[in-house]
Design a protein around this motif. Structure first.
Motif, short mmCIF file in Angstrom:
data_model
loop_
_atom_site.label_atom_id
_atom_site.label_comp_id
_atom_site.label_asym_id
_atom_site.label_seq_id
_atom_site.Cartn_x
_atom_site.Cartn_y
_atom_site.Cartn_z
N ASN A 26 0.80 -1.22 0.00
CA ASN A 26 0.00 0.00 0.00
C ASN A 26 0.83 1.27 0.00
O ASN A 26 0.31 2.36 0.14
CB ASN A 26 -0.95 -0.01 1.21
CG ASN A 26 -2.07 -0.98 0.98
OD1 ASN A 26 -2.80 -0.86 0.02
ND2 ASN A 26 -2.19 -1.96 1.85
N GLN A 27 2.13 1.15 -0.15
CA GLN A 27 2.97 2.34 -0.20
C GLN A 27 2.55 3.19 -1.39
O GLN A 27 2.41 2.72 -2.50
CB GLN A 27 4.44 1.95 -0.33
CG GLN A 27 5.38 3.13 -0.23
CD GLN A 27 6.83 2.70 -0.20
OE1 GLN A 27 7.16 1.55 -0.39
NE2 GLN A 27 7.70 3.64 0.04
N GLY A 28 2.31 4.47 -1.12
CA GLY A 28 1.86 5.38 -2.16
C GLY A 28 0.35 5.55 -2.21
O GLY A 28 -0.15 6.48 -2.83
N ASN A 29 -0.39 4.67 -1.57
CA ASN A 29 -1.84 4.79 -1.52
C ASN A 29 -2.26 5.64 -0.33
O ASN A 29 -1.58 5.69 0.69
CB ASN A 29 -2.50 3.41 -1.37
CG ASN A 29 -2.32 2.55 -2.59
OD1 ASN A 29 -2.09 3.05 -3.67
ND2 ASN A 29 -2.42 1.25 -2.40
N THR A 30 -3.39 6.31 -0.47
CA THR A 30 -3.98 7.04 0.64
C THR A 30 -5.40 6.54 0.83
O THR A 30 -6.16 6.43 -0.13
CB THR A 30 -3.99 8.56 0.37
OG1 THR A 30 -2.65 9.00 0.16
CG2 THR A 30 -4.59 9.32 1.54
N VAL A 31 -5.75 6.21 2.06
CA VAL A 31 -7.08 5.72 2.39
C VAL A 31 -7.65 6.55 3.53
O VAL A 31 -6.93 7.29 4.19
CB VAL A 31 -7.05 4.23 2.77
CG1 VAL A 31 -6.62 3.38 1.58
CG2 VAL A 31 -6.13 3.98 3.94
N ASP A 32 -8.95 6.45 3.74
CA ASP A 32 -9.59 7.24 4.81
C ASP A 32 -9.11 6.84 6.18
O ASP A 32 -8.84 7.68 7.02
CB ASP A 32 -11.12 7.12 4.74
CG ASP A 32 -11.68 7.82 3.51
OD1 ASP A 32 -11.02 8.73 2.99
OD2 ASP A 32 -12.78 7.44 3.07
N TRP A 33 -9.01 5.53 6.44
CA TRP A 33 -8.60 5.07 7.76
C TRP A 33 -7.77 3.80 7.65
O TRP A 33 -7.90 3.06 6.68
CB TRP A 33 -9.79 4.87 8.69
CG TRP A 33 -10.91 4.05 8.14
CD1 TRP A 33 -11.96 4.50 7.39
CD2 TRP A 33 -11.10 2.64 8.25
NE1 TRP A 33 -12.77 3.46 7.04
CE2 TRP A 33 -12.27 2.30 7.56
CE3 TRP A 33 -10.39 1.64 8.87
CZ2 TRP A 33 -12.75 1.01 7.47
CZ3 TRP A 33 -10.86 0.34 8.78
CH2 TRP A 33 -12.04 0.05 8.10
N VAL A 34 -6.93 3.60 8.65
CA VAL A 34 -6.03 2.45 8.67
C VAL A 34 -6.13 1.75 10.02
O VAL A 34 -6.18 2.40 11.06
CB VAL A 34 -4.56 2.91 8.44
CG1 VAL A 34 -3.59 1.78 8.72
CG2 VAL A 34 -4.38 3.46 7.04
N LEU A 35 -6.16 0.44 9.98
CA LEU A 35 -6.00 -0.40 11.17
C LEU A 35 -4.67 -1.10 11.00
O LEU A 35 -4.48 -1.84 10.04
CB LEU A 35 -7.12 -1.43 11.28
CG LEU A 35 -8.54 -0.91 11.36
CD1 LEU A 35 -9.54 -2.07 11.30
CD2 LEU A 35 -8.74 -0.13 12.62
#
Length: 84
Positions: A26-35
């Motif tokens: 997921n390096q380079g990705n942006t998401v709303d929330w992370v666990l």
């Protein structure tokens, strides 16, 4: 622990679907929330990548099987594995 968990989604008012992935995938990705599940294999560099993927919120979890106390967690996540 192996087993099957069942539940009725109608019992929950805020049920959402999520995807799991590795930190480096997921390096380079942006998401709303992370666990994030912290483990003894995560060093400072990997932690940096993990905690910079979210836009709104991040929650980090660890097991007492991996870290007997908070200081062990801090020491492990403070390591750097710089390649020469």
């Amino acid at each position: 622990v192996k087993g099957k968990v069942t539940f009725d989604t109608n019992d929950y008012t805020a049920f959402t679907h999520g995807y799991a992935g590795t930190v480096w995938k997921n390096q380079g990705n942006t998401v709303d929330w992370v666990l994030a599940k912290l483990s003894k294999y995560i060093d400072a560099n990997t932690l940096y990548v993990a905690v910079t993927r979210h836009r709104d919120d991040i929650s980090m979890y660890y097991s007492t099987e991996d870290f007997k106390n908070y200081q062990q967690l801090v020491n492990s996540l403070s390591r750097t594995n710089v390649k020469d």
